[in-house]
Design an enzyme around this catalytic site. Structure first.
Site, PDB file in Angstrom:
ATOM      1  N   LYS A  43       1.349 -54.567   4.958  1.00  0.00           N
ATOM      2  CA  LYS A  43       0.652 -53.979   6.109  1.00  0.00           C
ATOM      3  C   LYS A  43       1.186 -52.559   6.362  1.00  0.00           C
ATOM      4  O   LYS A  43       2.339 -52.250   6.050  1.00  0.00           O
ATOM      5  CB  LYS A  43       0.882 -54.811   7.372  1.00  0.00           C
ATOM      6  CG  LYS A  43       0.037 -56.078   7.454  1.00  0.00           C
ATOM      7  CD  LYS A  43       0.186 -56.685   8.846  1.00  0.00           C
ATOM      8  CE  LYS A  43      -0.492 -58.004   9.003  1.00  0.00           C
ATOM      9  NZ  LYS A  43      -0.205 -58.626  10.304  1.00  0.00           N
ATOM     10  N   LYS A 101      11.052 -70.358  16.217  1.00  0.00           N
ATOM     11  CA  LYS A 101       9.621 -70.372  16.538  1.00  0.00           C
ATOM     12  C   LYS A 101       8.889 -70.762  15.261  1.00  0.00           C
ATOM     13  O   LYS A 101       9.082 -70.139  14.207  1.00  0.00           O
ATOM     14  CB  LYS A 101       9.121 -69.010  17.016  1.00  0.00           C
ATOM     15  CG  LYS A 101       7.606 -69.059  17.290  1.00  0.00           C
ATOM     16  CD  LYS A 101       7.110 -67.840  18.017  1.00  0.00           C
ATOM     17  CE  LYS A 101       6.810 -66.694  17.081  1.00  0.00           C
ATOM     18  NZ  LYS A 101       6.098 -65.590  17.775  1.00  0.00           N
ATOM     19  N   ARG A 127       6.545 -61.172  24.580  1.00  0.00           N
ATOM     20  CA  ARG A 127       7.786 -60.639  23.980  1.00  0.00           C
ATOM     21  C   ARG A 127       7.492 -59.443  23.092  1.00  0.00           C
ATOM     22  O   ARG A 127       8.304 -58.544  22.927  1.00  0.00           O
ATOM     23  CB  ARG A 127       8.606 -61.718  23.292  1.00  0.00           C
ATOM     24  CG  ARG A 127       8.002 -62.431  22.061  1.00  0.00           C
ATOM     25  CD  ARG A 127       8.120 -61.572  20.819  1.00  0.00           C
ATOM     26  NE  ARG A 127       8.294 -62.308  19.607  1.00  0.00           N
ATOM     27  CZ  ARG A 127       7.821 -61.928  18.428  1.00  0.00           C
ATOM     28  NH1 ARG A 127       7.070 -60.842  18.328  1.00  0.00           N
ATOM     29  NH2 ARG A 127       8.089 -62.619  17.343  1.00  0.00           N
ATOM     30  N   SER A 186      -3.973 -54.547  12.574  1.00  0.00           N
ATOM     31  CA  SER A 186      -3.687 -55.339  11.390  1.00  0.00           C
ATOM     32  C   SER A 186      -4.294 -54.614  10.202  1.00  0.00           C
ATOM     33  O   SER A 186      -5.399 -54.908   9.795  1.00  0.00           O
ATOM     34  CB  SER A 186      -4.332 -56.710  11.601  1.00  0.00           C
ATOM     35  OG  SER A 186      -4.185 -57.486  10.472  1.00  0.00           O
ATOM     36  N   MET A 232       3.735 -51.541  16.210  1.00  0.00           N
ATOM     37  CA  MET A 232       3.924 -52.963  16.534  1.00  0.00           C
ATOM     38  C   MET A 232       3.102 -53.907  15.658  1.00  0.00           C
ATOM     39  O   MET A 232       3.291 -55.116  15.699  1.00  0.00           O
ATOM     40  CB  MET A 232       3.561 -53.200  18.008  1.00  0.00           C
ATOM     41  CG  MET A 232       4.334 -52.332  18.987  1.00  0.00           C
ATOM     42  SD  MET A 232       6.118 -52.441  18.807  1.00  0.00           S
ATOM     43  CE  MET A 232       6.412 -54.151  19.199  1.00  0.00           C
ATOM     44  N   GLY A 233       2.182 -53.372  14.863  1.00  0.00           N
ATOM     45  CA  GLY A 233       1.270 -54.255  14.133  1.00  0.00           C
ATOM     46  C   GLY A 233       1.770 -54.691  12.764  1.00  0.00           C
ATOM     47  O   GLY A 233       1.318 -55.692  12.232  1.00  0.00           O
ATOM     48  N   ASP A 252       3.945 -56.445  10.442  1.00  0.00           N
ATOM     49  CA  ASP A 252       4.953 -57.505  10.468  1.00  0.00           C
ATOM     50  C   ASP A 252       4.936 -58.323   9.181  1.00  0.00           C
ATOM     51  O   ASP A 252       5.433 -59.437   9.140  1.00  0.00           O
ATOM     52  CB  ASP A 252       4.717 -58.416  11.687  1.00  0.00           C
ATOM     53  CG  ASP A 252       3.296 -58.976  11.731  1.00  0.00           C
ATOM     54  OD1 ASP A 252       2.501 -58.658  10.825  1.00  0.00           O
ATOM     55  OD2 ASP A 252       2.992 -59.741  12.657  1.00  0.00           O
TER      56      ASP A 252
END
Ligand code: NAD
Length: 333
Positions: free
Chosen positions: A238, A79, A122, A211, A231-232, A234
């Site tokens: 962060k 990707k 996803r 974020s 989930m934020g 990445d």
């Protein structure tokens, strides 16, 4: 599992444009594809290649690649994507993603697939898979932290995993929570905007998708048996939850290498309260080689960093569906 089966013999390249994705794939297919690839990662049938992410020095853009190979489904590819902060003013989405799939036997390009909606599907599927395998069975209250683009996808997917009776939410700008209130309403559930201490106390499952560069959910906020899907986070730097909470929880992830470098675990690893060996791949629970949650009182945490194989899994599923429904564009390449 979702794979290359129905179009393996096709010699030309297949294109599935972004505008077709919503008509082809939904939450169920995305969930199955992500659950299967997490299982394949844990059994070492599938692996991700190192992530590339660069500030390109033009248009303030961050650009990168996530890639991998799944020997079970033969999904091979990448990707390509990133973040262009000026896009909104041009009527475009700031995040831009495209998936390219290759034939694992020949290296020939097989498909070009729009990746924007797939990224949301996803990512929501990943936290939903973690809820299926790790949340308390009796979970009734779902707590959402964050109300940005990803959050409604997260909420819809999560609601399918337990018999939730209520959704509560917190966002830096509470007015934005109306998006989540609408999703809860569509599911026939009440929604309440709350402070973080109430969210941590009342929620049986918490999804954090913000974020942020510093902890929002604190260790003291979370009382009782809870599953937290982070989930934020990445990217290096962060953070969504306090390192003490990560260290206290039984910690799972999509991929350990990403969790300790760019995921929520990076902070507890850095302060020494967590070691790499404490973190288990969610796929091990799916495969039955790790018992997962051992009591309703336990705090489990899923560090969902987002791996390239998730993108390849849903893109492969989309190509199968596009071929089946006759909307795949074939070009000689
Ligand atoms: P968005 O820009 O639409 O929303 C951002 C959210 O973060 C909003 O709720 C905003 O209020 C909140 N926020 C921003 N800064 C904050 C701060 N300092 N304190 C508290 N809240 C703050 O973004 P999005 O598309 O919804 O993505 C959210 C996060 O998820 C991003 O960090 C993104 O990189 C990450 N993401 C992760 C994956 C993955 O696979 N894990 C996939 C996609 C996106």
């Amino acid at each position: 599992m979702a794979g290359f089966g129905t179009w393996q013999g096709v010699l030309s390249m297949i294109i599935v444009p972004e505008k077709e994705i919503a008509n082809l794939i939904g939450r169920a297919e995305s969930f199955d594809a992500v659950e299967a690839v997490f299982a394949a990662m844990a059994s070492k049938d599938a692996y991700n290649f190192p992530v590339i992410r660069e500030a390109i020095g033009h248009a303030d853009a961050l650009y990168g690649f996530k890639s991998g190979f799944d020997r079970k489904s033969l999904a091979l590819g990448l990707k390509s994507g990133g973040y262009w902060p000026g896009n909104e003013a041009k009527g475009l989405t700031n995040h831009q993603s495209t998936v390219i799939l290759f034939d694992a036997d020949t290296g020939k390009v097989k498909a070009l697939v729009g990746g924007n909606l797939l990224t949301a599907l996803r990512t929501a599927a990943a936290s939903a898979v973690s809820i299926k395998h790790l949340a308390p069975q009796s979970a009734k209250v779902l707590g959402m932290i964050g109300a940005g683009h990803q959050s409604a996808f997260q909420l819809r997917a999560a609601l399918e995993q337990r018999d939730f009776e209520k959704v509560i939410g917190w966002n830096r700008n509470p007015a934005k929570l109306s998006n989540l209130q609408e999703v809860a309403k569509q599911a026939g559930l009440p929604f309440e905007a709350v402070e973080l201490d109430q969210l941590g106390r009342d929620a049986d499952v918490i999804i954090s998708i913000v974020s942020s560069q510093s902890a929002i959910l604190k260790n003291a906020h979370v009382t009782g048996g809870t599953h937290i899907a982070c989930m934020g986070t990445d990217t290096k730097g962060k953070q969504e939850v306090e390192a003490e909470l990560v260290a206290r929880a039984t910690t799972f992830t999509d991929e350990v290498a990403q969790a300790i470098s760019i995921g929520e675990c990076q902070h507890a690893i850095a302060d020494g309260s967590l070691v790499q060996g404490d973190i288990t791949e969610l796929g091990a629970v799916i495969n039955g080689t790790h018992s997962g949650r051992t009591s309703e009182d336990e705090v489990t945490l899923f560090d969902g960093t987002g791996v390239g194989l998730q993108d390849l899994a849903v893109a492969s599923a989309v190509v199968d569906l596009a071929v089946k429904s006759g909307v795949a564009i074939e070009v000689d390449f």
